[in-house]
Design an enzyme around this catalytic site. Sequence first.
Site, mmCIF file in Angstrom:
data_model
loop_
_atom_site.group_PDB
_atom_site.id
_atom_site.type_symbol
_atom_site.label_atom_id
_atom_site.label_comp_id
_atom_site.label_asym_id
_atom_site.label_seq_id
_atom_site.Cartn_x
_atom_site.Cartn_y
_atom_site.Cartn_z
ATOM 1 N N HIS A 152 1.754 -0.877 0.181
ATOM 2 C CA HIS A 152 0.249 0.542 0.098
ATOM 3 C C HIS A 152 0.758 1.086 0.441
ATOM 4 O O HIS A 152 1.983 1.364 0.780
ATOM 5 C CB HIS A 152 -1.386 -0.055 1.323
ATOM 6 N N ASP A 204 2.977 -4.530 7.886
ATOM 7 C CA ASP A 204 1.319 -3.461 8.226
ATOM 8 C C ASP A 204 1.049 -4.743 8.581
ATOM 9 O O ASP A 204 0.817 -5.190 7.723
ATOM 10 C CB ASP A 204 1.923 -2.990 6.632
ATOM 11 N N GLN A 242 -4.858 -4.866 6.746
ATOM 12 C CA GLN A 242 -5.446 -6.451 6.109
ATOM 13 C C GLN A 242 -5.452 -7.325 7.327
ATOM 14 O O GLN A 242 -6.232 -8.567 6.513
ATOM 15 C CB GLN A 242 -5.006 -5.999 4.927
ATOM 16 N N LYS A 253 -9.947 -0.550 10.571
ATOM 17 C CA LYS A 253 -10.938 -1.946 9.083
ATOM 18 C C LYS A 253 -10.820 -3.808 10.892
ATOM 19 O O LYS A 253 -11.045 -4.524 10.005
ATOM 20 C CB LYS A 253 -8.620 -2.758 8.693
ATOM 21 N N CYS A 281 -4.356 2.043 -3.676
ATOM 22 C CA CYS A 281 -3.172 3.220 -3.072
ATOM 23 C C CYS A 281 -2.580 1.790 -3.425
ATOM 24 O O CYS A 281 -0.920 2.237 -2.312
ATOM 25 C CB CYS A 281 -3.606 3.176 -2.354
HETATM 26 C C1 LIG Z 1 -2.138 -2.460 3.754
HETATM 27 C C2 LIG Z 1 -2.360 -1.448 4.156
HETATM 28 N N1 LIG Z 1 -1.441 -0.517 4.514
HETATM 29 C C3 LIG Z 1 -2.087 0.906 5.515
HETATM 30 C C4 LIG Z 1 -3.273 1.251 4.879
HETATM 31 C C5 LIG Z 1 -3.868 2.164 5.655
HETATM 32 O O1 LIG Z 1 -4.366 2.404 6.973
HETATM 33 P P1 LIG Z 1 -5.029 3.639 6.803
HETATM 34 O O2 LIG Z 1 -5.642 4.767 5.876
HETATM 35 O O3 LIG Z 1 -6.468 3.175 7.927
HETATM 36 O O4 LIG Z 1 -3.722 4.729 7.706
HETATM 37 C C6 LIG Z 1 -4.202 0.558 4.047
HETATM 38 C C7 LIG Z 1 -5.659 1.102 3.869
HETATM 39 O O5 LIG Z 1 -5.774 0.250 3.571
HETATM 40 C C8 LIG Z 1 -3.696 -1.564 3.953
HETATM 41 O O6 LIG Z 1 -4.660 -1.564 3.406
#
Ligand SMILES: Cc1ncc(COP(=O)(O)O)c(C=O)c1O
Length: 417
Positions: A134, A211, A214, A237, A375
């Site tokens: 992401h 990270d 997900q 999430k 993203c």
């Molecule tokens: C794998 C991953 N990392 C980071 C993020 C960013 O999360 P946030 O917008 O809640 O900071 C997302 C959001 O879709 C994600 O799916």
Amino acid sequence: MNDLSVANTTIQKAFDVEAIRRDFPILSQQVNGKPLVYLDNGASAQKPLAVLDAMDRYYREMHSNVHRGAHTLGDRATTAFEGARETVRSFLNAGSTQEVIWTKGTTEAINLVANGLAPKLKAGDEILVSHMEHHANIVPWQMIAERTGAKVVPIQVTPAGELDQDSFNSLLNDRTRVLAVAHVSNVLGTINPVAEMIAQAKARGVITLLDGAQAVPHFQPDVQALDCDFYVFSSHKLFGPTGIGVLYGKAALLEEMPPYQGGGEMIERVSFERTTWNVLPYKFEAGTPAIAEAVGLAAAIDYLSSLDRAAMEAAENALLERANQLVETVPGMSVIGTAKQKVPVMSFKIDGLHPSDIGTLLDQQGIAIRTGHHCAMPLMDFYGVPGTARASFAFYNTLDEVEQLFTALQKVQRLFA
Ligand SMILES: Cc1ncc(COP(=O)(O)O)c(C=O)c1O
């Protein structure tokens, strides 16, 4: 019904998904004249009554600022807030609440770590990320690389959507300082073999960040077993409120890192001659925190803990299996991301159809999915697509909803054929 469908229906009954759906009031509504089918959980998941009630009760009965110790409401709020931190510690199996830092979400947590590690980076150093990250796990590192002269290097992805371990092995070298990868890909659903990768990185003294945005909605990570230095996720999430997330970090590293933001709460003493920092975790929590949101996140975790996690995972896998079976019923449909280990996320394209048209037409039938680049533009470039359509399932989705998705996709496909 074939054997698999019978088995899957049995799993769903054992899990009692209908009872669970009653805990999520938002799900029982009509959208565009049709019962809502919410399949955009990867973007943000819905909240159970337990979360709504906990936040409501917090504001009705105990709201005040925290850590001030001046009166009873302040004590109640502080107890609830720090109790929430303990709930997160236990969820992650972190060694201490000192290692659990509240952030706005995954994005802020990664920015905090990238900034905190900047003093350790110099020209020529390498930060290993992957092609499936992401943007939240790419851009903060690029910004720090720009500042320090370090370089961001992506691990390649295989056509099936797995991290290419040959690429990882060849890129991990004496210049590698940081390995920052997704535990689970938001586009592909791939569960990456992070424990093995961390072990290899550790053997070279590389700092590791996972990270987990997900991953946590689908299974519970154990940060001590994984032995990662940092683990980050977002509450929204994980069936909790927006506006809060978590950074887990090993205390020794957090101690070495400079604060991310300055202000109240994060200091021990302030003077114009010399200001000193508060102890962990407060050193990284400048300003009034998201107190009700912390309480809500803890309620979400408690709610999840009250469910049979093994049955929940089996029910989720059944949803993905059924979806995989039905792909062939939609002419020209293909799945992007066919890794062996996946959470129930299905990115797909349909020949001749733009993903955003698919999304709009499904919405007209009450079905919410996500379309676009998610993203993850480098991953879109790798697959040579401008974007995909993505159905991301949660434990409250039903086999019936999977069927409805595919019936709707068949309709959409016919419309454009
Ligand atoms: C794998 C991953 N990392 C980071 C993020 C960013 O999360 P946030 O917008 O809640 O900071 C997302 C959001 O879709 C994600 O799916």
